[in-house]
Design a protein around this motif. Structure first.
Motif, PDB file in Angstrom:
ATOM      1  N   GLY A  35      93.088  97.302-114.589  1.00  0.00           N
ATOM      2  CA  GLY A  35      93.541  95.915-114.616  1.00  0.00           C
ATOM      3  C   GLY A  35      92.869  95.146-115.737  1.00  0.00           C
ATOM      4  O   GLY A  35      92.321  95.729-116.684  1.00  0.00           O
ATOM      5  N   GLU A  36      92.896  93.823-115.600  1.00  0.00           N
ATOM      6  CA  GLU A  36      92.407  92.960-116.682  1.00  0.00           C
ATOM      7  C   GLU A  36      90.938  92.577-116.490  1.00  0.00           C
ATOM      8  O   GLU A  36      90.077  92.956-117.283  1.00  0.00           O
ATOM      9  CB  GLU A  36      93.303  91.717-116.723  1.00  0.00           C
ATOM     10  CG  GLU A  36      92.958  90.714-117.783  1.00  0.00           C
ATOM     11  CD  GLU A  36      93.963  89.570-117.791  1.00  0.00           C
ATOM     12  OE1 GLU A  36      95.189  89.833-117.744  1.00  0.00           O
ATOM     13  OE2 GLU A  36      93.522  88.404-117.837  1.00  0.00           O
ATOM     14  N   ALA A  37      90.675  91.836-115.439  1.00  0.00           N
ATOM     15  CA  ALA A  37      89.319  91.342-115.198  1.00  0.00           C
ATOM     16  C   ALA A  37      89.228  90.878-113.753  1.00  0.00           C
ATOM     17  O   ALA A  37      90.256  90.533-113.158  1.00  0.00           O
ATOM     18  CB  ALA A  37      89.013  90.179-116.133  1.00  0.00           C
ATOM     19  N   PRO A  38      88.026  90.839-113.193  1.00  0.00           N
ATOM     20  CA  PRO A  38      87.898  90.377-111.816  1.00  0.00           C
ATOM     21  C   PRO A  38      88.330  88.914-111.674  1.00  0.00           C
ATOM     22  O   PRO A  38      88.125  88.117-112.588  1.00  0.00           O
ATOM     23  CB  PRO A  38      86.388  90.491-111.536  1.00  0.00           C
ATOM     24  CG  PRO A  38      85.833  91.359-112.616  1.00  0.00           C
ATOM     25  CD  PRO A  38      86.744  91.227-113.789  1.00  0.00           C
ATOM     26  N   GLY A  39      88.933  88.595-110.531  1.00  0.00           N
ATOM     27  CA  GLY A  39      89.233  87.209-110.189  1.00  0.00           C
ATOM     28  C   GLY A  39      88.125  86.686-109.264  1.00  0.00           C
ATOM     29  O   GLY A  39      87.075  87.323-109.108  1.00  0.00           O
TER      30      GLY A  39
ATOM     31  N   GLU B 158      87.236  89.066-106.289  1.00  0.00           N
ATOM     32  CA  GLU B 158      86.595  90.293-106.796  1.00  0.00           C
ATOM     33  C   GLU B 158      85.162  89.981-107.211  1.00  0.00           C
ATOM     34  O   GLU B 158      84.224  90.749-106.952  1.00  0.00           O
ATOM     35  CB  GLU B 158      87.379  90.846-107.992  1.00  0.00           C
ATOM     36  CG  GLU B 158      88.733  91.456-107.623  1.00  0.00           C
ATOM     37  CD  GLU B 158      89.828  90.439-107.364  1.00  0.00           C
ATOM     38  OE1 GLU B 158      89.676  89.276-107.810  1.00  0.00           O
ATOM     39  OE2 GLU B 158      90.838  90.795-106.726  1.00  0.00           O
TER      40      GLU B 158
ATOM     41  N   PRO C 223      87.114  95.659-107.122  1.00  0.00           N
ATOM     42  CA  PRO C 223      88.329  95.316-107.860  1.00  0.00           C
ATOM     43  C   PRO C 223      89.539  95.122-106.946  1.00  0.00           C
ATOM     44  O   PRO C 223      89.634  95.739-105.885  1.00  0.00           O
ATOM     45  CB  PRO C 223      88.545  96.562-108.741  1.00  0.00           C
ATOM     46  CG  PRO C 223      88.020  97.676-107.907  1.00  0.00           C
ATOM     47  CD  PRO C 223      86.845  97.101-107.142  1.00  0.00           C
ATOM     48  N   PHE C 224      90.430  94.275-107.367  1.00  0.00           N
ATOM     49  CA  PHE C 224      91.726  94.102-106.705  1.00  0.00           C
ATOM     50  C   PHE C 224      91.595  93.971-105.181  1.00  0.00           C
ATOM     51  O   PHE C 224      92.197  94.730-104.427  1.00  0.00           O
ATOM     52  CB  PHE C 224      92.683  95.243-107.084  1.00  0.00           C
ATOM     53  CG  PHE C 224      93.301  95.042-108.452  1.00  0.00           C
ATOM     54  CD1 PHE C 224      94.396  94.199-108.632  1.00  0.00           C
ATOM     55  CD2 PHE C 224      92.761  95.661-109.563  1.00  0.00           C
ATOM     56  CE1 PHE C 224      94.953  93.987-109.898  1.00  0.00           C
ATOM     57  CE2 PHE C 224      93.314  95.466-110.840  1.00  0.00           C
ATOM     58  CZ  PHE C 224      94.414  94.618-110.999  1.00  0.00           C
TER      59      PHE C 224
ATOM     60  N   ASN D 218      88.753  97.756-114.301  1.00  0.00           N
ATOM     61  CA  ASN D 218      89.290  96.675-115.130  1.00  0.00           C
ATOM     62  C   ASN D 218      88.786  96.806-116.554  1.00  0.00           C
ATOM     63  O   ASN D 218      87.767  97.462-116.803  1.00  0.00           O
ATOM     64  CB  ASN D 218      88.829  95.317-114.585  1.00  0.00           C
ATOM     65  CG  ASN D 218      89.614  94.868-113.359  1.00  0.00           C
ATOM     66  OD1 ASN D 218      90.831  94.740-113.406  1.00  0.00           O
ATOM     67  ND2 ASN D 218      88.904  94.650-112.264  1.00  0.00           N
TER      68      ASN D 218
ATOM     69  N   HIS E 275     101.452  93.582-114.539  1.00  0.00           N
ATOM     70  CA  HIS E 275     100.296  93.246-113.703  1.00  0.00           C
ATOM     71  C   HIS E 275     100.790  92.751-112.336  1.00  0.00           C
ATOM     72  O   HIS E 275     101.731  91.955-112.266  1.00  0.00           O
ATOM     73  CB  HIS E 275      99.467  92.159-114.393  1.00  0.00           C
ATOM     74  CG  HIS E 275      98.108  92.027-113.791  1.00  0.00           C
ATOM     75  ND1 HIS E 275      97.903  91.497-112.540  1.00  0.00           N
ATOM     76  CD2 HIS E 275      96.888  92.400-114.255  1.00  0.00           C
ATOM     77  CE1 HIS E 275      96.602  91.530-112.268  1.00  0.00           C
ATOM     78  NE2 HIS E 275      95.973  92.077-113.296  1.00  0.00           N
TER      79      HIS E 275
HETATM   80  N1  URA Z   1      93.294  91.082-111.457  1.00  0.00           N
HETATM   81  C1  URA Z   1      92.768  92.048-112.228  1.00  0.00           C
HETATM   82  O1  URA Z   1      93.200  92.294-113.340  1.00  0.00           O
HETATM   83  N2  URA Z   1      91.759  92.742-111.736  1.00  0.00           N
HETATM   84  C2  URA Z   1      91.244  92.540-110.528  1.00  0.00           C
HETATM   85  O2  URA Z   1      90.318  93.246-110.148  1.00  0.00           O
HETATM   86  C3  URA Z   1      91.830  91.523-109.729  1.00  0.00           C
HETATM   87  C4  URA Z   1      92.853  90.808-110.213  1.00  0.00           C
END
Ligand code: URA
Length: 228
Positions: free
Chosen positions: A49-53, A56, A62-63, A89, A167
Protein backbone atom coordinates in the motif's frame (compact mmCIF):
# COMPACT_ATOMS: atom_id res chain seq x y z
CA UNK A 1 23.31 -15.97 -1.52
CA UNK A 2 20.43 -18.33 -0.79
CA UNK A 3 19.00 -18.04 2.71
CA UNK A 4 17.04 -20.71 4.56
CA UNK A 5 13.49 -19.93 5.68
CA UNK A 6 14.82 -19.62 9.24
CA UNK A 7 17.51 -17.13 8.20
CA UNK A 8 15.01 -15.07 6.20
CA UNK A 9 12.69 -14.94 9.20
CA UNK A 10 15.52 -13.87 11.53
CA UNK A 11 16.52 -11.09 9.15
CA UNK A 12 12.93 -9.98 8.84
CA UNK A 13 12.70 -9.69 12.64
CA UNK A 14 15.95 -7.68 12.68
CA UNK A 15 14.54 -5.41 9.94
CA UNK A 16 11.33 -4.98 11.94
CA UNK A 17 13.38 -3.79 14.93
CA UNK A 18 15.31 -1.37 12.74
CA UNK A 19 12.13 0.07 11.23
CA UNK A 20 10.51 0.43 14.69
CA UNK A 21 13.15 2.97 15.71
CA UNK A 22 13.91 4.43 12.27
CA UNK A 23 14.73 8.15 12.11
CA UNK A 24 15.69 8.31 8.40
CA UNK A 25 13.05 10.94 7.62
CA UNK A 26 11.18 13.60 9.58
CA UNK A 27 8.03 11.46 9.79
CA UNK A 28 9.49 9.74 12.85
CA UNK A 29 8.83 12.96 14.77
CA UNK A 30 5.08 12.88 14.19
CA UNK A 31 4.28 9.17 14.02
CA UNK A 32 2.89 7.24 16.94
CA UNK A 33 4.10 3.78 15.81
CA UNK A 34 6.06 2.72 12.75
CA UNK A 35 4.10 0.22 10.65
CA UNK A 36 6.50 -2.45 9.40
CA UNK A 37 3.93 -4.68 7.72
CA UNK A 38 2.34 -7.93 8.83
CA UNK A 39 1.42 -11.39 7.70
CA UNK A 40 3.06 -14.59 6.58
CA UNK A 41 6.85 -14.25 6.29
CA UNK A 42 6.82 -16.99 3.61
CA UNK A 43 3.87 -15.57 1.69
CA UNK A 44 3.62 -16.20 -2.03
CA UNK A 45 1.44 -13.11 -2.28
CA UNK A 46 2.41 -9.67 -1.03
CA UNK A 47 0.42 -6.42 -1.06
CA UNK A 48 2.08 -3.02 -0.99
CA UNK A 49 0.00 0.00 0.00
CA UNK A 50 0.91 3.65 0.31
CA UNK A 51 1.39 4.65 3.94
CA UNK A 52 -0.19 4.07 7.34
CA UNK A 53 -3.36 6.01 8.16
CA UNK A 54 -4.54 7.11 11.61
CA UNK A 55 -5.67 3.68 12.79
CA UNK A 56 -2.55 1.94 11.43
CA UNK A 57 -0.37 4.54 13.18
CA UNK A 58 -2.22 3.89 16.45
CA UNK A 59 -1.97 0.09 16.28
CA UNK A 60 1.36 -0.27 14.43
CA UNK A 61 -0.31 -2.61 11.92
CA UNK A 62 -1.06 -2.16 8.21
CA UNK A 63 -4.53 -1.89 6.71
CA UNK A 64 -6.54 -2.15 9.93
CA UNK A 65 -8.91 0.73 9.11
CA UNK A 66 -11.83 0.81 6.65
CA UNK A 67 -9.64 0.27 3.59
CA UNK A 68 -8.18 -2.79 5.33
CA UNK A 69 -11.64 -4.17 6.06
CA UNK A 70 -12.50 -3.91 2.38
CA UNK A 71 -9.24 -5.63 1.46
CA UNK A 72 -10.06 -8.45 3.90
CA UNK A 73 -13.51 -8.87 2.37
CA UNK A 74 -12.23 -8.96 -1.22
CA UNK A 75 -9.39 -11.33 -0.27
CA UNK A 76 -11.95 -13.65 1.31
CA UNK A 77 -13.90 -13.68 -1.95
CA UNK A 78 -10.92 -15.20 -3.75
CA UNK A 79 -10.39 -17.75 -0.99
CA UNK A 80 -7.49 -16.03 0.76
CA UNK A 81 -7.04 -14.71 4.29
CA UNK A 82 -4.80 -12.04 5.76
CA UNK A 83 -2.78 -14.75 7.52
CA UNK A 84 -1.70 -16.20 4.17
CA UNK A 85 -0.39 -12.97 2.65
CA UNK A 86 2.08 -10.29 3.69
CA UNK A 87 0.97 -6.65 3.66
CA UNK A 88 3.38 -3.73 3.72
CA UNK A 89 3.45 -0.09 2.64
CA UNK A 90 5.79 2.18 0.71
CA UNK A 91 6.12 4.38 3.82
CA UNK A 92 6.42 2.86 7.27
CA UNK A 93 5.39 6.07 9.06
CA UNK A 94 2.15 8.04 8.74
CA UNK A 95 2.34 11.34 6.88
CA UNK A 96 0.53 13.98 8.99
CA UNK A 97 -3.11 14.32 7.98
CA UNK A 98 -2.66 11.43 5.52
CA UNK A 99 -1.06 13.73 2.96
CA UNK A 100 0.72 12.19 -0.04
CA UNK A 101 4.20 10.76 0.59
CA UNK A 102 7.02 13.16 -0.33
CA UNK A 103 9.85 12.06 -2.64
CA UNK A 104 12.44 12.31 0.16
CA UNK A 105 10.26 10.13 2.42
CA UNK A 106 9.88 7.49 -0.31
CA UNK A 107 13.61 7.57 -0.98
CA UNK A 108 14.41 7.13 2.72
CA UNK A 109 11.93 4.29 3.20
CA UNK A 110 12.18 2.28 -0.04
CA UNK A 111 15.21 0.18 0.97
CA UNK A 112 13.05 -1.36 3.72
CA UNK A 113 10.40 -2.40 1.20
CA UNK A 114 12.91 -3.89 -1.24
CA UNK A 115 14.53 -5.81 1.62
CA UNK A 116 11.11 -7.10 2.69
CA UNK A 117 10.50 -8.42 -0.83
CA UNK A 118 13.97 -9.97 -0.88
CA UNK A 119 13.37 -11.77 2.45
CA UNK A 120 9.76 -12.84 1.94
CA UNK A 121 10.36 -14.08 -1.61
CA UNK A 122 6.79 -13.64 -2.88
CA UNK A 123 5.75 -14.86 -6.30
CA UNK A 124 3.10 -12.18 -6.82
CA UNK A 125 3.33 -8.58 -5.60
CA UNK A 126 0.14 -6.50 -5.79
CA UNK A 127 0.69 -2.77 -5.66
CA UNK A 128 -2.23 -0.82 -4.24
CA UNK A 129 -2.63 2.64 -5.76
CA UNK A 130 -0.35 5.08 -7.51
CA UNK A 131 2.57 5.41 -5.11
CA UNK A 132 3.32 1.71 -4.74
CA UNK A 133 2.71 1.10 -8.43
CA UNK A 134 5.02 3.86 -9.64
CA UNK A 135 7.76 2.88 -7.19
CA UNK A 136 7.73 -0.84 -7.92
CA UNK A 137 7.16 -0.67 -11.67
CA UNK A 138 9.79 2.07 -11.96
CA UNK A 139 7.43 3.82 -14.38
CA UNK A 140 5.56 7.13 -14.05
CA UNK A 141 2.45 5.62 -15.71
CA UNK A 142 -0.49 6.01 -13.36
CA UNK A 143 -2.57 3.26 -11.81
CA UNK A 144 -5.69 3.81 -13.93
CA UNK A 145 -3.71 2.95 -17.09
CA UNK A 146 -1.91 -0.13 -15.76
CA UNK A 147 -4.33 -1.65 -13.25
CA UNK A 148 -5.36 -5.25 -13.70
CA UNK A 149 -2.61 -6.24 -16.15
CA UNK A 150 0.18 -8.38 -14.69
CA UNK A 151 3.77 -7.35 -15.34
CA UNK A 152 7.04 -9.18 -14.75
CA UNK A 153 9.71 -7.37 -12.72
CA UNK A 154 12.94 -7.94 -10.91
CA UNK A 155 12.28 -6.93 -7.30
CA UNK A 156 14.63 -7.47 -4.41
CA UNK A 157 16.89 -9.49 -6.71
CA UNK A 158 14.12 -11.87 -7.85
CA UNK A 159 11.67 -12.15 -10.70
CA UNK A 160 8.07 -11.66 -9.61
CA UNK A 161 4.67 -11.10 -11.13
CA UNK A 162 3.56 -7.57 -10.29
CA UNK A 163 -0.16 -6.86 -10.41
CA UNK A 164 -1.11 -3.18 -10.11
CA UNK A 165 -4.44 -2.65 -8.34
CA UNK A 166 -6.58 0.31 -7.37
CA UNK A 167 -6.12 1.40 -3.77
CA UNK A 168 -8.93 0.05 -1.54
CA UNK A 169 -9.43 3.58 -0.13
CA UNK A 170 -10.34 4.78 -3.65
CA UNK A 171 -12.63 1.77 -4.00
CA UNK A 172 -14.40 2.79 -0.79
CA UNK A 173 -15.21 6.18 -2.30
CA UNK A 174 -16.66 4.94 -5.61
CA UNK A 175 -18.80 1.81 -6.11
CA UNK A 176 -17.57 1.43 -9.72
CA UNK A 177 -13.97 1.38 -8.48
CA UNK A 178 -14.87 -1.26 -5.91
CA UNK A 179 -16.17 -3.49 -8.70
CA UNK A 180 -13.02 -2.85 -10.73
CA UNK A 181 -10.82 -3.77 -7.78
CA UNK A 182 -12.91 -6.89 -7.17
CA UNK A 183 -12.54 -7.91 -10.83
CA UNK A 184 -8.79 -7.29 -10.89
CA UNK A 185 -8.22 -9.25 -7.67
CA UNK A 186 -9.92 -12.23 -9.30
CA UNK A 187 -6.78 -12.68 -11.44
CA UNK A 188 -4.65 -13.52 -8.39
CA UNK A 189 -5.37 -17.27 -7.92
CA UNK A 190 -4.49 -17.99 -11.55
CA UNK A 191 -1.35 -15.87 -11.31
CA UNK A 192 -0.26 -17.73 -8.18
CA UNK A 193 -0.66 -21.02 -10.05
CA UNK A 194 1.54 -19.95 -12.98
CA UNK A 195 5.21 -20.84 -13.10
CA UNK A 196 7.36 -17.73 -12.84
CA UNK A 197 9.00 -16.72 -16.11
CA UNK A 198 12.77 -17.00 -16.34
CA UNK A 199 14.64 -13.93 -15.07
CA UNK A 200 15.44 -11.33 -17.71
CA UNK A 201 18.74 -12.15 -19.41
CA UNK A 202 21.67 -9.98 -18.32
CA UNK A 203 23.35 -7.60 -20.79
CA UNK A 204 26.22 -10.10 -20.95
CA UNK A 205 23.91 -13.01 -21.80
CA UNK A 206 22.23 -10.92 -24.51
CA UNK A 207 25.58 -9.96 -26.02
CA UNK A 208 26.76 -13.60 -25.94
CA UNK A 209 23.56 -14.81 -27.64
CA UNK A 210 23.92 -12.17 -30.32
CA UNK A 211 27.62 -12.94 -30.87
CA UNK A 212 26.75 -16.62 -31.25
CA UNK A 213 24.26 -15.66 -33.94
CA UNK A 214 21.47 -17.28 -31.97
CA UNK A 215 18.03 -15.90 -31.35
CA UNK A 216 17.71 -13.41 -28.51
CA UNK A 217 16.25 -14.96 -25.35
CA UNK A 218 12.69 -13.71 -24.75
CA UNK A 219 12.36 -10.61 -22.60
CA UNK A 220 9.79 -10.47 -19.81
CA UNK A 221 7.63 -8.13 -21.91
CA UNK A 222 7.42 -10.81 -24.65
CA UNK A 223 6.63 -13.47 -22.13
CA UNK A 224 3.87 -11.27 -20.78
CA UNK A 225 2.12 -11.45 -24.13
CA UNK A 226 1.49 -15.10 -23.40
CA UNK A 227 -1.01 -14.19 -20.71
CA UNK A 228 -1.67 -10.50 -21.37
N1 URA B 1 -3.74 2.84 3.37
C1 URA B 1 -2.52 2.38 3.04
O1 URA B 1 -2.00 2.64 1.97
N2 URA B 1 -1.89 1.63 3.92
C2 URA B 1 -2.39 1.29 5.10
O2 URA B 1 -1.74 0.57 5.84
C3 URA B 1 -3.69 1.77 5.42
C4 URA B 1 -4.34 2.55 4.54
Amino acid sequence: MTLSAEQRRERLVALYKEVSTCTRCPLHETRNKAVFGAGNADAELMFVGEAPGAEEDRQGLPFVGRAGQLLNLLLGEIGLSREEVFIANVLKSRPPGNRDPLPLEIEACEPYLFEQVRLIEPKVVCTLGNFATKLLTGSPTGITKVRGTPQVHELGGRTVFLLPLLHPAAALRTPAMKETLRGDLAAIPELLARPLPAPAPSAEELAEAEAAGGSTPPQPADQLDMFG
